[in-house]
Design a protein around this motif. Structure first.
Motif, PDB file in Angstrom:
ATOM      1  N   SER A   3      21.738  18.832  21.747  1.00 56.33           N
ATOM      2  CA  SER A   3      21.950  17.892  20.647  1.00 56.33           C
ATOM      3  C   SER A   3      22.349  16.540  21.196  1.00 56.33           C
ATOM      4  N   HIS A   4      21.871  15.502  20.564  1.00 55.06           N
ATOM      5  CA  HIS A   4      22.213  14.150  20.990  1.00 55.06           C
ATOM      6  C   HIS A   4      23.584  13.790  20.450  1.00 55.06           C
ATOM      7  N   PRO A  11      16.743  16.860  19.424  1.00 50.53           N
ATOM      8  CA  PRO A  11      15.580  16.013  19.641  1.00 50.53           C
ATOM      9  C   PRO A  11      14.284  16.751  19.369  1.00 50.53           C
ATOM     10  N   PHE A  37      14.335   9.133  28.127  1.00 53.28           N
ATOM     11  CA  PHE A  37      15.081   9.565  26.947  1.00 53.28           C
ATOM     12  C   PHE A  37      14.266   9.349  25.667  1.00 53.28           C
ATOM     13  N   ARG A  38      13.544   8.239  25.600  1.00 56.17           N
ATOM     14  CA  ARG A  38      12.802   7.919  24.383  1.00 56.17           C
ATOM     15  C   ARG A  38      11.447   8.614  24.292  1.00 56.17           C
ATOM     16  N   ASP A  41      12.157  13.076  26.366  1.00 62.03           N
ATOM     17  CA  ASP A  41      13.150  13.853  25.617  1.00 62.03           C
ATOM     18  C   ASP A  41      13.094  13.579  24.117  1.00 62.03           C
ATOM     19  N   ARG A  42      12.620  12.391  23.753  1.00 66.73           N
ATOM     20  CA  ARG A  42      12.557  11.972  22.349  1.00 66.73           C
ATOM     21  C   ARG A  42      13.908  12.095  21.658  1.00 66.73           C
ATOM     22  N   LEU A  43      14.921  11.589  22.329  1.00 69.15           N
ATOM     23  CA  LEU A  43      16.258  11.641  21.763  1.00 69.15           C
ATOM     24  C   LEU A  43      16.353  10.653  20.599  1.00 69.15           C
ATOM     25  N   GLU A  45      17.897   7.951  17.967  1.00 68.72           N
ATOM     26  CA  GLU A  45      18.827   6.841  18.061  1.00 68.72           C
ATOM     27  C   GLU A  45      19.193   6.402  16.649  1.00 68.72           C
ATOM     28  N   HIS A 271      22.273   5.550  24.739  1.00 64.53           N
ATOM     29  CA  HIS A 271      22.341   6.796  25.507  1.00 64.53           C
ATOM     30  C   HIS A 271      23.325   6.729  26.663  1.00 64.53           C
ATOM     31  N   PRO A 283      20.228  15.488  29.891  1.00 65.87           N
ATOM     32  CA  PRO A 283      19.885  16.883  29.574  1.00 65.87           C
ATOM     33  C   PRO A 283      18.902  17.420  30.603  1.00 65.87           C
TER      34      PRO A 283
END
Length: 319
Positions: A3-4, A11, A37-38, A41-43, A45, A271, A283
């Protein structure tokens, strides 16, 4: 599934990138770990008031051209601000969290000066009105608005993005226009700002066979207009740069080696809690180490184009 910490949401499933947009290219040049990350992982925001305001202003400037030329007035444009905010809020109810019940910016999410919602909307109206001092919409008839473009280079690399406005003169010359709700960059950073526009020019050239005559950045925050007239050498240079950039992205994807690149924009990064530069731990890498990342794999959009707002400043969430 991790989890972010910023949102508490899991994500989206990870997948390797299969194309480049201007925003994601800029992410990698700024910080490879941010790109990971973007895109990998596609976290998620959290949205910010500044970027959300940019989205609203872009929507107003797009929708204003639905009216006949004679009706494109400052008054009409200002009246569209609340309407477009409500329209956006209906699509993305989570944006209500930007403001508390008393109308003030929520802790940690407010604009720099902690303005109330009414003042936030008033600022958007000011930006829209300022546009009229830079361009006259009664004399413009855009050929395209919010144009999604995608082209595949001879190498196989796919480029994609969304252009705010495309104007075509009666004689056929093409002008690409992009709105920025922030301030114009200092002269030493102008090349970075124009990179996005040259990217779009390259895509249109590959799609239509004609080099755009002019690239125009309209900065509403400072009432500046930055223009540039590209030529073939410019665009071929951009293409070489993008191919080199994609090769670096391929190597990082294959090896899982995404190193942070500290810089002045770190303070706006969503992040930090996961970044080694700030004592965090990313992660686990979600992709298999693979022998080669193809230039044109099967599958859908994988570069995060149009995925939402970025960090720092008012960009309107455009690629």
């Amino acid at each position: 599934m991790v989890s972010h910490p910023a949102s508490g949401k899991a994500p989206s499933p990870a997948s390797p990138p299969n194309s480049l947009s201007p925003s994601r290219a800029a992410d990698f040049m700024q910080c490879p770990l941010l790109y990971r990350f973007r895109v990998i992982d596609r976290l998620p925001e959290k949205p910010t008031p500044a970027a959300t305001r940019g989205t609203v202003v872009h929507a107003v400037l797009e929708r204003l051209f639905d009216a006949p030329a004679a009706e494109r007035s400052v008054r009409r444009a200002r009246s569209l601000v609340v309407r477009e905010w409500e329209r956006l809020l209906a699509k993305r109810p989570e944006l209500a969290e930007l403001f508390t019940q008393d109308g003030r910016a929520a802790p940690g999410e407010g604009a720099a000066d902690g303005t109330e919602l009414a003042q936030w909307l008033a600022r958007a109206e000011e930006l829209v009105e300022r546009w009229f001092s830079l361009e006259d919409p009664t004399r413009l008839e855009p050929a395209e608005r919010e144009l999604f473009v995608e082209a595949r280079l001879e190498s196989g690399l796919r480029l994609r993005g969304i252009i705010d406005r495309v104007d075509v003169a009666p004689t056929g010359e093409v002008r690409i226009v992009d709105y920025k709700t922030g301030k114009a960059p200092r002269p030493q950073y102008a090349a970075e700002a124009l990179f996005q526009m040259k990217f779009y020019a390259l895509v249109l050239w590959r799609l239509r066979g004609t080099i755009p005559r002019r690239l125009q950045l309209v900065y509403l925050g400072s009432a500046d207009v930055l223009t540039y007239d590209p030529d073939e050498n410019d665009l071929r240079g951009v293409e070489r740069k993008l191919l080199a950039l994609w090769e670096a992205i391929r190597q990082a994807t294959e090896t899982g080696d995404w190193r942070p690149r500290p810089g002045p924009l770190c303070g706006w990064c969503a992040h930090q809690a996961l970044c080694p530069e700030f004592g965090g731990t990313p992660p686990p890498y979600p992709l298999m180490i693979q022998p080669r990342l193809p230039l044109e794999p099967d599958g859908g959009r994988g570069d995060g184009t149009g995925s939402g707002t970025g960090t720092g400043g008012e960009g309107g969430g455009h690629s």
